[in-house]
Design a protein around this motif. Structure first.
Motif, PDB file in Angstrom:
ATOM      1  N   PRO A 164       0.802  -1.239   0.000  1.00 30.26           N
ATOM      2  CA  PRO A 164       0.000   0.000   0.000  1.00 30.26           C
ATOM      3  C   PRO A 164       0.833   1.287   0.000  1.00 30.26           C
ATOM      4  CG  PRO A 164      -0.860  -1.559   1.627  1.00 30.26           C
ATOM      5  CD  PRO A 164       0.378  -2.183   1.047  1.00 30.26           C
ATOM      6  N   PHE A 221      -9.641  -3.380  -1.343  1.00 29.77           N
ATOM      7  CA  PHE A 221      -9.809  -1.931  -1.438  1.00 29.77           C
ATOM      8  C   PHE A 221     -11.151  -1.407  -0.976  1.00 29.77           C
ATOM      9  CE2 PHE A 221      -6.482  -2.935  -4.451  1.00 29.77           C
ATOM     10  CZ  PHE A 221      -5.565  -1.931  -4.213  1.00 29.77           C
ATOM     11  N   LYS A 222     -11.081  -0.204  -0.383  1.00 26.15           N
ATOM     12  CA  LYS A 222     -12.284   0.571  -0.088  1.00 26.15           C
ATOM     13  C   LYS A 222     -12.460   1.565  -1.233  1.00 26.15           C
ATOM     14  CE  LYS A 222     -11.650   0.871   4.904  1.00 26.15           C
ATOM     15  NZ  LYS A 222     -10.687   1.636   5.682  1.00 26.15           N
ATOM     16  N   GLU A 225     -10.654   4.988  -0.965  1.00 23.26           N
ATOM     17  CA  GLU A 225      -9.197   4.974  -1.169  1.00 23.26           C
ATOM     18  C   GLU A 225      -8.859   5.237  -2.633  1.00 23.26           C
ATOM     19  OE1 GLU A 225      -6.891   1.735   1.377  1.00 23.26           O
ATOM     20  OE2 GLU A 225      -8.652   0.900   0.401  1.00 23.26           O
ATOM     21  N   ASN A 228      -9.540   8.812  -3.730  1.00 25.59           N
ATOM     22  CA  ASN A 228      -8.459   9.716  -3.293  1.00 25.59           C
ATOM     23  C   ASN A 228      -7.194   9.538  -4.113  1.00 25.59           C
ATOM     24  OD1 ASN A 228     -10.186  10.604  -1.339  1.00 25.59           O
ATOM     25  ND2 ASN A 228      -9.314   9.356   0.297  1.00 25.59           N
TER      26      ASN A 228
END
Length: 267
Positions: A164, A221-222, A225, A228
């Motif tokens: 990440p 993943f969200k 995220e 952004n």
């Protein structure tokens, strides 16, 4: 049997699934192992392709269905350039090159062995494909591709295998080679996917980040995220949603909820 739909919301967990997730937290991967996994990431994927050769993934004939931008771009241009970042053995690119003669593909992968499989494929020709080894999380794509020269980039089940901390670099890297107006087409594992819940204790590296038994890693993943990441690196988010797929195994009376995150980001 399986059904598919899209949603803006995170999939809610059942009580049983919450227990599964809580168990994982009780034992995280040690710092030593975490660092070792990062150092050996390429080796692990290379071994994966050594074991599975070209037989693991099915050809992805669904890319044009899920991403109509591919067909639109190819049909409206005399010449279209696509980069498949993390091409594996070419499951997504060969069906496309087969179908469209006016398509040129850059195909790169972390694993030298995967790139070799692409070059060995009978459908490969230097006339319409340039395959090269590249770690998109540390090496500049501009070493092999001119800046602002690519119409479309596909990043499909690739970012989840990267640490990440390096996501930001990957998005910057891709942004440089895309033409203004070009698209980054993204699909990967989403939060609360069934595969994420099934990790055993001792597989968790960090928040939503796990190691599989074969030493390869997977991040889940969200939606926020990705929004952004895209917008802070110069992309307009044209769509970004969870894709839910429920597979029902009647014999075992088992419902398997798969969650993917799919996005289209325009430079």
């Amino acid at each position: 049997e399986s059904s598919q739909w899209t949603t803006e919301e995170v999939r809610p967990l059942t009580a049983e699934e919450k227990v599964m997730l809580e168990k994982q937290v009780s034992l995280l991967v040690s710092d030593f192992r975490r660092d070792k996994l990062e150092l050996e990431a390429r080796k692990m994927w290379d071994l994966f392709y050594k074991r599975n050769s070209v037989n693991f993934f099915k050809d992805r004939h669904w890319t044009t269905r899920e991403f109509n931008e591919i067909e639109e771009r190819i049909k409206s241009n005399e010449h279209t350039v696509l980069l498949e970042a993390g091409c594996g053995v070419g499951n997504a690119i060969f069906p496309l090159m087969d179908k469209y003669s006016n398509l040129f593909v850059y195909a790169c992968d972390f694993s030298p062995r995967a790139v070799q499989h692409v070059k060995d494929n009978p459908g490969f020709s230097k006339k319409n494909c340039n395959a090269f080894q590249c770690d998109i999380s540390t090496q500049s794509l501009c070493d092999n591709i001119q800046e602002n020269s690519v119409d479309l980039v596909t990043l499909i089940f690739v970012l989840s295998a990267i640490h990440p901390n390096k996501f930001e670099f990957v998005f910057e890297n891709i942004h440089k080679v895309l033409k203004p107006g070009g698209y980054l087409l993204f699909r990967d594992y989403g939060l609360n996917d069934w595969a994420m819940l099934r990790f055993s204790t001792g597989s968790k590296i960090a928040e939503n980040f796990y190691v599989r038994q074969d030493g390869t890693r997977a991040y889940y993943f969200k939606k926020g995220e990705l929004e952004n990441l895209a917008s802070s690196n110069g992309f307009l988010v044209s769509s970004n949603e969870y894709v839910m797929r429920e597979t029902v195994n009647k014999k075992k009376n088992l419902k398997v909820p798969r969650v993917f995150l799919q996005g289209k980001y325009q430079k």
